[in-house]
Design a protein around this motif. Structure first.
Motif, short mmCIF file in Angstrom:
data_model
loop_
_atom_site.label_atom_id
_atom_site.label_comp_id
_atom_site.label_asym_id
_atom_site.label_seq_id
_atom_site.Cartn_x
_atom_site.Cartn_y
_atom_site.Cartn_z
N PRO A 37 -8.84 -3.49 2.41
CA PRO A 37 -7.28 -3.99 2.72
C PRO A 37 -6.20 -4.11 1.66
O PRO A 37 -5.47 -4.84 1.97
N TYR A 38 -6.37 -3.61 0.44
CA TYR A 38 -5.60 -3.45 -0.57
C TYR A 38 -5.19 -2.46 -1.18
O TYR A 38 -6.18 -1.31 -0.87
N ALA A 39 -4.52 -2.18 -1.98
CA ALA A 39 -4.06 -0.76 -2.56
C ALA A 39 -5.19 -0.38 -3.54
O ALA A 39 -6.04 -1.29 -4.01
N GLU A 66 -11.15 3.87 2.81
CA GLU A 66 -9.91 3.94 3.31
C GLU A 66 -8.86 2.63 2.88
O GLU A 66 -9.38 1.45 3.28
N ASN A 67 -8.06 2.89 2.20
CA ASN A 67 -7.25 1.85 1.64
C ASN A 67 -5.78 1.51 2.81
O ASN A 67 -5.33 2.31 3.17
N ARG A 185 0.98 -5.37 -2.72
CA ARG A 185 0.27 -4.67 -1.75
C ARG A 185 -1.14 -4.51 -2.50
O ARG A 185 -1.63 -3.70 -1.95
N GLY A 186 -1.35 -5.22 -3.28
CA GLY A 186 -2.79 -5.06 -4.22
C GLY A 186 -2.59 -5.45 -5.50
O GLY A 186 -1.51 -5.87 -5.91
N GLY A 187 -4.00 -5.72 -6.14
CA GLY A 187 -3.87 -6.30 -7.47
C GLY A 187 -3.38 -5.50 -8.56
O GLY A 187 -2.84 -5.76 -9.58
N ALA A 188 -3.51 -3.90 -8.21
CA ALA A 188 -3.20 -2.90 -9.16
C ALA A 188 -1.81 -3.16 -9.51
O ALA A 188 -1.05 -3.14 -10.72
#
Length: 323
Positions: A37-39, A66-67, A185-188
Motif C-alpha cells: 500500500p505504498y510507492a 501490486e503497489n 505516497r511512500g518512503g522512497a
C-alpha cells in the motif's frame, strides 16, 4: 425403484467428491497478488518483494507485487479487505492498518475487522536522520533548533498513519516540540526529497538509510528501538539520547480479507514461515535492518492488539486526527 434411483446419485456423488477435495487442495491454482500500500522503492516495498519471490516458488504460482499507494496505506488495505476472501489477494499490512486506525475516524472500512492477519512477518527499527547541511549532530541539538524555530522544521513520511509518521508524532508528543509534517505516497519519495534538501528530517528504516549514511548524504542522530543497531553501534537510541521511554519499532504482517478459509490461511502461514527462515533471505534482511518474526496467525493478532492500544493512546493524547 428408490434403490435404483439412489445408486446412480450415490455414484455421482462419489465421482464429484474427489473433484471438490482436489479443488480445495489445489490452492493456489492461479497467480497470487501481494498488494503493497505504498510507492515502489520504499522499505515496505523492498520487504514485500523479497518475500514474494520465494513464496511464489513454494506455492508453485507467481506472487505478483501490486503497489497501491494512497490514504496513508488505506487505499491498498481497503482494496484487499473489500475484495474476494479467497486467498488470492494479500496485503502487506503496517501500523496504518494494525495500530493507527484511530487516526481515521471516517475510514470506509474497519481494517481490524475486515483484514485477517496471516503472519507476523517482521519488524524493522527505524533511525532518525537529518539532511546533510542540517546544523545539528545530536538529538538534543535538534530539539534546541526545533524550539528556536517553532513549526519551521519539516519531517517527511510515507503517508499519514505510516510508521514514519507515527514515530515522528510520538517524538513530537514526548519532547513537546513543534515541526511540520510533509506526507508522501511512500518512503522512497520522502527519502528523495530529504537527499534533495526539500525536507529536514525523516524517521527512516535502517536498511534504506544505511547507504546514504555511508556516503555522508544524511546524518544519523538516533535509532528508534530499545537497543542500538549492530550495524551502527555508535548511534544511540532515542531514549539514550535524552527522550526517556521512547520506543517505536515498525512491524509488518501479511493479511487477507476476513472470511478467507482457514485452510488457505494455514497454508499461507506455513509457507511464509518457511520463507523467512531461509538463510539467504535472513542475510539479505540483516543488511536491511529487518528482523524476521513468524509464528501463527494468533501471534500476529496479539501483536496488532497490543500496538493498537499503544498507538490509540498516543493519537488521543497528542490530539492527532485526520479526515
Amino acid at each position: 425403484m428408490v434403490e435404483k434411483f439412489l445408486h446412480p446419485m450415490l455414484a455421482l456423488g462419489l465421482c464429484v467428491a474427489p473433484f471438490l477435495v482436489s479443488a480445495q487442495d489445489a490452492y493456489p491454482s492461479k497467480p497470487v497478488k501481494l498488494v503493497v500500500p505504498y510507492a515502489a522503492g520504499g522499505p515496505a516495498d523492498l520487504l514485500a518483494r523479497s518475500v514474494a519471490e520465494k513464496l511464489g516458488a513454494r506455492l508453485g504460482q507467481p506472487v505478483v507485487i501490486e503497489n497501491k499507494p494512497g490514504a496513508g496505506g488505506h487505499t491498498g488495505g481497503e482494496l484487499v479487505a473489500r475484495g474476494p476472501a479467497d486467498g488470492y489477494t494479500l496485503v502487506l499490512a503496517t501500523i496504518a492498518h494494525n495500530g493507527a486506525v484511530a487516526l481515521y475516524p471516517k475510514l470506509r472500512y474497519d481494517p481490524m475487522k475486515e483484514l485477517k492477519p496471516v503472519i507476523l512477518l517482521a519488524e524493522a527499527p527505524s533511525i532518525l536522520i537529518v539532511k546533510q547541511d542540517m546544523p545539528v549532530k545530536s538529538v538534543q541539538e535538534l530539539l534546541a533548533l526545533a524550539r528556536s524555530q517553532s513549526g519551521r522544521l519539516t519531517y517527511g513520511s510515507a503517508g499519514n498513519g505510516s510508521a514514519m509518521h507515527m514515530a515522528a508524532e510520538l517524538f513530537r508528543y514526548m519532547t513537546k516540540i513543534d515541526y511540520t509534517h510533509v506526507p508522501y505516497r511512500g518512503g522512497a519519495p520522502a527519502m528523495a526529497d530529504l537527499l534533495g534538501g526539500q525536507i529536514d528530517m525523516l524517521f527512516e528504516s535502517l536498511g534504506t538509510a544505511h547507504p546514504h549514511l555511508k556516503s555522508g548524504k544524511v546524518r544519523a542522530l538516533a535509532v528508534t528501538g530499545t537497543s542500538r543497531s549492530a550495524s551502527l553501534p555508535d548511534v544511540p537510541t532515542v531514549a539514550e539520547a535524552g527522550v526517556a521511554g521512547y520506543s517505536s519499532v515498525p512491524w509488518y504482517t501479511i493479511s487477507v480479507a476476513s472470511g478467507t478459509p482457514a485452510s488457505i490461511v494455514s497454508r499461507l502461514n506455513s509457507e511464509i514461515n518457511a520463507v523467512i527462515k531461509a538463510p539467504d533471505l535472513a542475510q539479505r534482511w540483516d543488511g536491511l535492518g529487518i528482523v524476521p518474526l513468524g509464528g501463527n496467525p494468533a501471534d500476529a493478532q496479539k501483536r496488532n492488539e497490543i500496538e493498537t492500544t499503544k498507538w490509540s493512546a498516543v493519537i488521543k493524547a497528542a490530539n492527532i486526527q485526520l479526515d
